[in-house]
Design a protein around this motif. Structure first.
Motif, PDB file in Angstrom:
ATOM      1  N   PRO A  13       0.841  -1.197   0.000  1.00  0.00           N
ATOM      2  CA  PRO A  13       0.000   0.000   0.000  1.00  0.00           C
ATOM      3  C   PRO A  13       0.878   1.249   0.000  1.00  0.00           C
ATOM      4  CG  PRO A  13       0.064  -0.980   2.178  1.00  0.00           C
ATOM      5  CD  PRO A  13       0.803  -1.912   1.264  1.00  0.00           C
ATOM      6  N   PRO A  14       0.322   2.388  -0.436  1.00  0.00           N
ATOM      7  CA  PRO A  14       1.104   3.631  -0.407  1.00  0.00           C
ATOM      8  C   PRO A  14       1.424   4.018   1.036  1.00  0.00           C
ATOM      9  CG  PRO A  14      -1.188   4.086  -0.936  1.00  0.00           C
ATOM     10  CD  PRO A  14      -1.034   2.590  -0.914  1.00  0.00           C
ATOM     11  N   LEU A  15       2.496   4.770   1.198  1.00  0.00           N
ATOM     12  CA  LEU A  15       2.824   5.292   2.528  1.00  0.00           C
ATOM     13  C   LEU A  15       1.672   6.163   3.013  1.00  0.00           C
ATOM     14  CD1 LEU A  15       6.549   6.360   2.081  1.00  0.00           C
ATOM     15  CD2 LEU A  15       5.662   4.392   3.347  1.00  0.00           C
ATOM     16  N   HIS A  16       1.501   6.200   4.324  1.00  0.00           N
ATOM     17  CA  HIS A  16       0.434   7.008   4.937  1.00  0.00           C
ATOM     18  C   HIS A  16       1.074   7.936   5.951  1.00  0.00           C
ATOM     19  CE1 HIS A  16      -3.256   7.272   7.771  1.00  0.00           C
ATOM     20  NE2 HIS A  16      -3.241   8.287   6.936  1.00  0.00           N
ATOM     21  N   ARG A  33      -0.690  22.574   4.625  1.00  0.00           N
ATOM     22  CA  ARG A  33      -1.333  22.541   3.312  1.00  0.00           C
ATOM     23  C   ARG A  33      -0.295  22.295   2.226  1.00  0.00           C
ATOM     24  NH1 ARG A  33      -3.719  23.846  -1.154  1.00  0.00           N
ATOM     25  NH2 ARG A  33      -5.954  23.969  -1.309  1.00  0.00           N
ATOM     26  N   SER A  34       0.832  22.961   2.301  1.00  0.00           N
ATOM     27  CA  SER A  34       1.903  22.778   1.321  1.00  0.00           C
ATOM     28  C   SER A  34       2.452  21.352   1.355  1.00  0.00           C
ATOM     29  CB  SER A  34       3.019  23.790   1.588  1.00  0.00           C
ATOM     30  OG  SER A  34       4.098  23.575   0.717  1.00  0.00           O
ATOM     31  N   LEU A  35       2.721  20.839   2.553  1.00  0.00           N
ATOM     32  CA  LEU A  35       3.206  19.466   2.689  1.00  0.00           C
ATOM     33  C   LEU A  35       2.195  18.473   2.129  1.00  0.00           C
ATOM     34  CD1 LEU A  35       4.660  19.484   6.313  1.00  0.00           C
ATOM     35  CD2 LEU A  35       5.961  19.228   4.191  1.00  0.00           C
ATOM     36  N   SER A  36       0.932  18.669   2.453  1.00  0.00           N
ATOM     37  CA  SER A  36      -0.120  17.757   1.999  1.00  0.00           C
ATOM     38  C   SER A  36      -0.221  17.743   0.484  1.00  0.00           C
ATOM     39  CB  SER A  36      -1.464  18.156   2.617  1.00  0.00           C
ATOM     40  OG  SER A  36      -1.393  18.052   4.024  1.00  0.00           O
ATOM     41  N   THR A  37      -0.127  18.906  -0.127  1.00  0.00           N
ATOM     42  CA  THR A  37      -0.185  19.003  -1.585  1.00  0.00           C
ATOM     43  C   THR A  37       0.956  18.210  -2.220  1.00  0.00           C
ATOM     44  OG1 THR A  37      -1.226  21.181  -1.488  1.00  0.00           O
ATOM     45  CG2 THR A  37      -0.114  20.610  -3.537  1.00  0.00           C
ATOM     46  N   GLY A  38       2.168  18.424  -1.739  1.00  0.00           N
ATOM     47  CA  GLY A  38       3.327  17.742  -2.302  1.00  0.00           C
ATOM     48  C   GLY A  38       3.313  16.250  -2.073  1.00  0.00           C
ATOM     49  N   LEU A  39       2.937  15.839  -0.879  1.00  0.00           N
ATOM     50  CA  LEU A  39       2.904  14.409  -0.565  1.00  0.00           C
ATOM     51  C   LEU A  39       1.834  13.683  -1.382  1.00  0.00           C
ATOM     52  CD1 LEU A  39       3.394  14.660   3.292  1.00  0.00           C
ATOM     53  CD2 LEU A  39       4.994  13.596   1.668  1.00  0.00           C
ATOM     54  N   ALA A  40       0.637  14.262  -1.440  1.00  0.00           N
ATOM     55  CA  ALA A  40      -0.447  13.630  -2.200  1.00  0.00           C
ATOM     56  C   ALA A  40      -0.086  13.538  -3.680  1.00  0.00           C
ATOM     57  CB  ALA A  40      -1.751  14.393  -1.997  1.00  0.00           C
ATOM     58  N   ALA A  41       0.583  14.553  -4.212  1.00  0.00           N
ATOM     59  CA  ALA A  41       0.990  14.547  -5.615  1.00  0.00           C
ATOM     60  C   ALA A  41       1.995  13.435  -5.905  1.00  0.00           C
ATOM     61  CB  ALA A  41       1.585  15.898  -5.998  1.00  0.00           C
ATOM     62  N   ARG A  42       2.675  12.984  -4.869  1.00  0.00           N
ATOM     63  CA  ARG A  42       3.672  11.920  -5.024  1.00  0.00           C
ATOM     64  C   ARG A  42       3.128  10.540  -4.657  1.00  0.00           C
ATOM     65  NH1 ARG A  42       5.883  16.675  -4.317  1.00  0.00           N
ATOM     66  NH2 ARG A  42       7.860  17.159  -5.302  1.00  0.00           N
ATOM     67  N   VAL A  44       1.494   9.650  -1.844  1.00  0.00           N
ATOM     68  CA  VAL A  44       1.417   9.351  -0.418  1.00  0.00           C
ATOM     69  C   VAL A  44      -0.012   9.602   0.041  1.00  0.00           C
ATOM     70  CG1 VAL A  44       2.259  10.012   1.873  1.00  0.00           C
ATOM     71  CG2 VAL A  44       3.839   9.969  -0.068  1.00  0.00           C
ATOM     72  N   ARG A  45      -0.537   8.713   0.848  1.00  0.00           N
ATOM     73  CA  ARG A  45      -1.869   8.899   1.436  1.00  0.00           C
ATOM     74  C   ARG A  45      -1.708   9.829   2.632  1.00  0.00           C
ATOM     75  NH1 ARG A  45      -5.352   5.450   4.950  1.00  0.00           N
ATOM     76  NH2 ARG A  45      -3.506   4.159   5.224  1.00  0.00           N
ATOM     77  N   VAL A  46      -2.407  10.946   2.615  1.00  0.00           N
ATOM     78  CA  VAL A  46      -2.248  11.988   3.628  1.00  0.00           C
ATOM     79  C   VAL A  46      -3.543  12.166   4.409  1.00  0.00           C
ATOM     80  CG1 VAL A  46      -1.681  14.421   4.055  1.00  0.00           C
ATOM     81  CG2 VAL A  46      -0.591  13.197   2.150  1.00  0.00           C
ATOM     82  N   THR A  47      -3.424  12.202   5.723  1.00  0.00           N
ATOM     83  CA  THR A  47      -4.534  12.542   6.608  1.00  0.00           C
ATOM     84  C   THR A  47      -4.122  13.778   7.383  1.00  0.00           C
ATOM     85  OG1 THR A  47      -5.194  10.229   6.848  1.00  0.00           O
ATOM     86  CG2 THR A  47      -5.986  11.761   8.522  1.00  0.00           C
ATOM     87  N   VAL A  48      -4.992  14.771   7.454  1.00  0.00           N
ATOM     88  CA  VAL A  48      -4.738  15.969   8.245  1.00  0.00           C
ATOM     89  C   VAL A  48      -5.726  15.976   9.397  1.00  0.00           C
ATOM     90  CG1 VAL A  48      -4.702  18.492   8.292  1.00  0.00           C
ATOM     91  CG2 VAL A  48      -3.882  17.270   6.260  1.00  0.00           C
ATOM     92  N   HIS A  67      -9.350  14.821   5.652  1.00  0.00           N
ATOM     93  CA  HIS A  67      -9.371  15.639   6.867  1.00  0.00           C
ATOM     94  C   HIS A  67     -10.151  14.936   7.967  1.00  0.00           C
ATOM     95  CE1 HIS A  67     -11.230  18.782   9.497  1.00  0.00           C
ATOM     96  NE2 HIS A  67      -9.950  19.016   9.651  1.00  0.00           N
ATOM     97  N   VAL A  68      -9.573  14.895   9.160  1.00  0.00           N
ATOM     98  CA  VAL A  68     -10.251  14.394  10.354  1.00  0.00           C
ATOM     99  C   VAL A  68     -10.368  15.578  11.304  1.00  0.00           C
ATOM    100  CG1 VAL A  68     -10.112  12.835  12.335  1.00  0.00           C
ATOM    101  CG2 VAL A  68      -9.353  12.048  10.082  1.00  0.00           C
ATOM    102  N   ALA A  69     -11.590  15.958  11.609  1.00  0.00           N
ATOM    103  CA  ALA A  69     -11.812  17.093  12.513  1.00  0.00           C
ATOM    104  C   ALA A  69     -11.480  16.685  13.945  1.00  0.00           C
ATOM    105  CB  ALA A  69     -13.254  17.570  12.415  1.00  0.00           C
ATOM    106  N   VAL A  70     -10.523  17.382  14.521  1.00  0.00           N
ATOM    107  CA  VAL A  70     -10.128  17.140  15.909  1.00  0.00           C
ATOM    108  C   VAL A  70     -10.121  18.496  16.612  1.00  0.00           C
ATOM    109  CG1 VAL A  70      -8.328  16.292  17.456  1.00  0.00           C
ATOM    110  CG2 VAL A  70      -8.700  15.155  15.261  1.00  0.00           C
ATOM    111  N   PRO A  71     -10.995  18.669  17.586  1.00  0.00           N
ATOM    112  CA  PRO A  71     -11.057  19.945  18.309  1.00  0.00           C
ATOM    113  C   PRO A  71      -9.748  20.243  19.039  1.00  0.00           C
ATOM    114  CG  PRO A  71     -12.943  18.557  18.837  1.00  0.00           C
ATOM    115  CD  PRO A  71     -11.980  17.712  18.068  1.00  0.00           C
ATOM    116  N   ARG A  72      -9.557  21.504  19.368  1.00  0.00           N
ATOM    117  CA  ARG A  72      -8.363  21.948  20.095  1.00  0.00           C
ATOM    118  C   ARG A  72      -8.491  21.668  21.582  1.00  0.00           C
ATOM    119  NH1 ARG A  72      -8.222  27.799  17.233  1.00  0.00           N
ATOM    120  NH2 ARG A  72      -7.498  27.052  15.239  1.00  0.00           N
ATOM    121  N   ARG A  73      -8.749  20.425  21.918  1.00  0.00           N
ATOM    122  CA  ARG A  73      -8.881  20.057  23.326  1.00  0.00           C
ATOM    123  C   ARG A  73      -8.084  18.791  23.570  1.00  0.00           C
ATOM    124  NH1 ARG A  73     -14.534  20.604  21.953  1.00  0.00           N
ATOM    125  NH2 ARG A  73     -14.609  18.340  22.002  1.00  0.00           N
TER     126      ARG A  73
END
Length: 97
Positions: A13-16, A33-42, A44-48, A67-73
């Protein structure tokens, strides 16, 4: 500059990678956002993992990331969401958390 997608070796499987935003300041959010764009283009499976308002402002899904919504708590529900999102990650890169 061209982006070359490097596929995972056959049968693997692709790297995650999981990018975790704590406070979601403008600088770290733009960086993720910049990292995610570059990784996904290559390939890589990206989760933020970030607060919903950070995704609304920076459109992480628009980069090809999930995207996984995680509150600031640091309550149990937030910790559980992070744990689940990171369970199969090859790399976790935390910003401000």
């Amino acid at each position: 500059m061209s982006h070359v997608s490097t596929p995972a070796p056959q049968g693997q499987p692709p790297l995650h990678t999981v990018q975790v935003l704590g406070g979601g300041s403008a600088g770290s959010s733009a960086h993720v956002r910049s990292l995610s764009t570059g990784l996904a283009a290559r390939g890589v499976r990206v989760t933020v993992c970030a607060p919903a308002e950070a995704d609304e402002a920076y459109d992480f899904a628009g980069t090809g990331a999930h995207h996984v919504a995680v509150p600031r708590r640091s309550d149990p529900a937030s910790v559980a969401a992070l744990r689940a999102a990171c369970a199969d990650a090859d790399l976790v890169h935390a910003h401000g958390l």
